[in-house]
Design a protein around this motif. Structure first.
Motif, PDB file in Angstrom:
ATOM      1  N   ARG A  98       0.822  -1.212   0.000  1.00  0.00           N
ATOM      2  CA  ARG A  98       0.000   0.000   0.000  1.00  0.00           C
ATOM      3  C   ARG A  98       0.857   1.264   0.000  1.00  0.00           C
ATOM      4  NH1 ARG A  98      -4.754  -1.773   4.329  1.00  0.00           N
ATOM      5  NH2 ARG A  98      -5.654  -3.428   3.009  1.00  0.00           N
ATOM      6  N   MET A  99       1.955   1.250   0.738  1.00  0.00           N
ATOM      7  CA  MET A  99       2.847   2.409   0.734  1.00  0.00           C
ATOM      8  C   MET A  99       3.456   2.627  -0.645  1.00  0.00           C
ATOM      9  SD  MET A  99       4.891   2.234   4.365  1.00  0.00           S
ATOM     10  CE  MET A  99       4.054   2.602   5.915  1.00  0.00           C
ATOM     11  N   VAL A 100       3.885   1.539  -1.275  1.00  0.00           N
ATOM     12  CA  VAL A 100       4.463   1.644  -2.608  1.00  0.00           C
ATOM     13  C   VAL A 100       3.402   2.088  -3.611  1.00  0.00           C
ATOM     14  CG1 VAL A 100       5.586   0.379  -4.475  1.00  0.00           C
ATOM     15  CG2 VAL A 100       6.240  -0.054  -2.107  1.00  0.00           C
ATOM     16  N   LYS A 101       2.166   1.643  -3.429  1.00  0.00           N
ATOM     17  CA  LYS A 101       1.084   2.057  -4.315  1.00  0.00           C
ATOM     18  C   LYS A 101       0.841   3.559  -4.210  1.00  0.00           C
ATOM     19  CE  LYS A 101      -3.790   1.219  -5.374  1.00  0.00           C
ATOM     20  NZ  LYS A 101      -5.012   0.451  -5.009  1.00  0.00           N
ATOM     21  N   ALA A 102       0.841   4.094  -2.980  1.00  0.00           N
ATOM     22  CA  ALA A 102       0.657   5.537  -2.793  1.00  0.00           C
ATOM     23  C   ALA A 102       1.795   6.317  -3.442  1.00  0.00           C
ATOM     24  CB  ALA A 102       0.565   5.859  -1.299  1.00  0.00           C
ATOM     25  N   TYR A 103       3.013   5.822  -3.291  1.00  0.00           N
ATOM     26  CA  TYR A 103       4.168   6.486  -3.911  1.00  0.00           C
ATOM     27  C   TYR A 103       4.089   6.404  -5.424  1.00  0.00           C
ATOM     28  CZ  TYR A 103       9.035   7.472  -5.070  1.00  0.00           C
ATOM     29  OH  TYR A 103      10.180   8.000  -5.608  1.00  0.00           O
ATOM     30  N   SER A 104       3.654   5.276  -5.944  1.00  0.00           N
ATOM     31  CA  SER A 104       3.501   5.116  -7.388  1.00  0.00           C
ATOM     32  C   SER A 104       2.461   6.077  -7.944  1.00  0.00           C
ATOM     33  CB  SER A 104       3.114   3.663  -7.715  1.00  0.00           C
ATOM     34  OG  SER A 104       2.866   3.503  -9.093  1.00  0.00           O
ATOM     35  N   PHE A 105       1.336   6.207  -7.243  1.00  0.00           N
ATOM     36  CA  PHE A 105       0.284   7.126  -7.684  1.00  0.00           C
ATOM     37  C   PHE A 105       0.789   8.561  -7.691  1.00  0.00           C
ATOM     38  CE2 PHE A 105      -3.346   9.908  -6.693  1.00  0.00           C
ATOM     39  CZ  PHE A 105      -4.169   9.600  -7.766  1.00  0.00           C
ATOM     40  N   MET A 106       1.572   8.926  -6.666  1.00  0.00           N
ATOM     41  CA  MET A 106       2.099  10.284  -6.595  1.00  0.00           C
ATOM     42  C   MET A 106       3.065  10.560  -7.742  1.00  0.00           C
ATOM     43  SD  MET A 106       4.925  12.278  -5.676  1.00  0.00           S
ATOM     44  CE  MET A 106       5.948  11.215  -4.682  1.00  0.00           C
ATOM     45  N   THR A 107       3.899   9.572  -8.090  1.00  0.00           N
ATOM     46  CA  THR A 107       4.847   9.781  -9.181  1.00  0.00           C
ATOM     47  C   THR A 107       4.132   9.923 -10.524  1.00  0.00           C
ATOM     48  OG1 THR A 107       5.152   7.373  -9.360  1.00  0.00           O
ATOM     49  CG2 THR A 107       6.745   8.598  -8.029  1.00  0.00           C
ATOM     50  N   VAL A 108       3.016   9.235 -10.691  1.00  0.00           N
ATOM     51  CA  VAL A 108       2.247   9.374 -11.925  1.00  0.00           C
ATOM     52  C   VAL A 108       1.667  10.784 -12.029  1.00  0.00           C
ATOM     53  CG1 VAL A 108       0.200   8.595 -13.178  1.00  0.00           C
ATOM     54  CG2 VAL A 108       1.712   6.923 -12.115  1.00  0.00           C
TER      55      VAL A 108
END
Length: 226
Positions: A98-108
Motif C-alpha cells: 500500500r505504501m508503494v502504491k501511494a508512492y507510485s500514484f504520486m509519481t504518476v
C-alpha cells in the motif's frame, strides 16, 4: 520473481533510491518554502537580500507579497510529496504494497504535471510572444531571444528529462506489480512470508504420495523362488 531494470538492478533497489532522493529534495524545497513564508510574515526578507540591488529588492518583495499564496501552495505541495516519498522509502524497505502504491500514484501525478510544464516551456521557447507580469500596476515584459541552437538544446534537454521521468515511473509501477503478484501468489497457494523474498507453504505444492504398490513387497515377489 524479482523484476529488474537496466538489465540487472532489482526494481526494489530502484524504488529505494528514487524515493530517498525524492524525499530529500522535496523536504529541502518544502523547508525553503516555509522559511520564505516565515520571512514574509515577519517582514524579515532583508535577511536574504544581501546581494540584491535596490531595484531587485523592491521587485522581489513586491512579487513575494503579491504571490504569497503561491509560496504557501508550493510549500504544501512539496510537504505532501516529501510525505508520500517517505511512504515509498519505507514501503521499499518493509515491502509494503500500500505504501508503494501511494508512492507510485504520486509519481504518476507528478509526471503528468511535469509533462504539462515541459509543454509550456517548449511553447514559450518557440513562441515569439513576450511574457509579461504586472506588479502594482507596472507591467514588465521579457522577450524570447534564444538562437536556433539554444532552442534545440532546450528541446533535447526537456525530452531527455521527460524520458528519464517516464522510466522512473515505469520502474516504480513495475515494483508495485511485483508486490501485487507476490500477494496473489501467496493467496492462491496459501503461503506465508518467512524472510525477504522467501515464502513457506502451509501445504505442499507437489502431488500427494501415492499408496504403496502391493506387489512390490517381498512376500508377493517371486524372485529366485520362481
Amino acid at each position: 520473481m524479482s523484476r529488474h531494470f537496466c538489465f540487472c538492478i532489482p526494481v526494489r533497489a530502484g524504488v529505494f533510491l528514487f524515493s530517498l532522493l525524492s524525499f530529500a529534495l522535496s523536504t529541502l524545497c518544502a523547508g525553503l518554502g516555509w522559511i520564505l513564508f516565515h520571512l514574509i510574515e515577519t517582514n524579515q526578507l532583508s535577511k536574504i537580500e544581501d546581494k540584491m540591488t535596490q531595484s531587485d529588492k523592491e521587485a522581489f518583495e513586491n512579487a513575494v507579497h503579491k504571490y504569497k499564496w503561491a509560496v504557501i501552495l508550493g510549500s504544501i505541495i512539496f510537504t505532501f510529496v516529501a510525505l508520500i516519498s517517505f511512504f515509498g522509502f519505507v514501503g521499499s524497505i518493509v515491502r509494503n504494497r500500500r505504501m508503494v502504491k501511494a508512492y507510485s500514484f504520486m509519481t504518476v501525478i507528478s509526471f503528468l504535471l511535469t509533462s504539462f510544464a515541459a509543454g509550456f516551456v517548449l511553447y514559450a521557447t518557440y513562441s515569439h510572444k513576450p511574457f509579461c507580469v504586472t506588479i502594482d500596476g507596472k507591467e514588465t515584459c521579457t522577450n524570447n531571444n534564444l538562437s536556433v541552437g539554444e532552442k534545440i538544446g532546450v528541446t533535447v534537454g526537456i525530452v531527455i528529462q521527460w524520458l528519464i521521468q517516464l522510466y522512473i515511473v515505469t520502474i516504480i509501477r513495475r515494483y508495485y506489480r511485483q508486490l501485487e503478484d507476490e500477494r496473489e501468489y501467496r493467496h492462491d497457494f496459501r503461503l506465508n512470508p518467512t524472510g525477504a523474498g522467501t515464502y513457506e507453504a502451509k501445504e505442499g505444492l507437489l502431488a500427494p504420495q501415492a499408496a504403496a504398490y502391493p506387489y512390490a513387497d517381498a512376500q508377493h515377489s517371486f524372485g529366485s523362488h520362481a
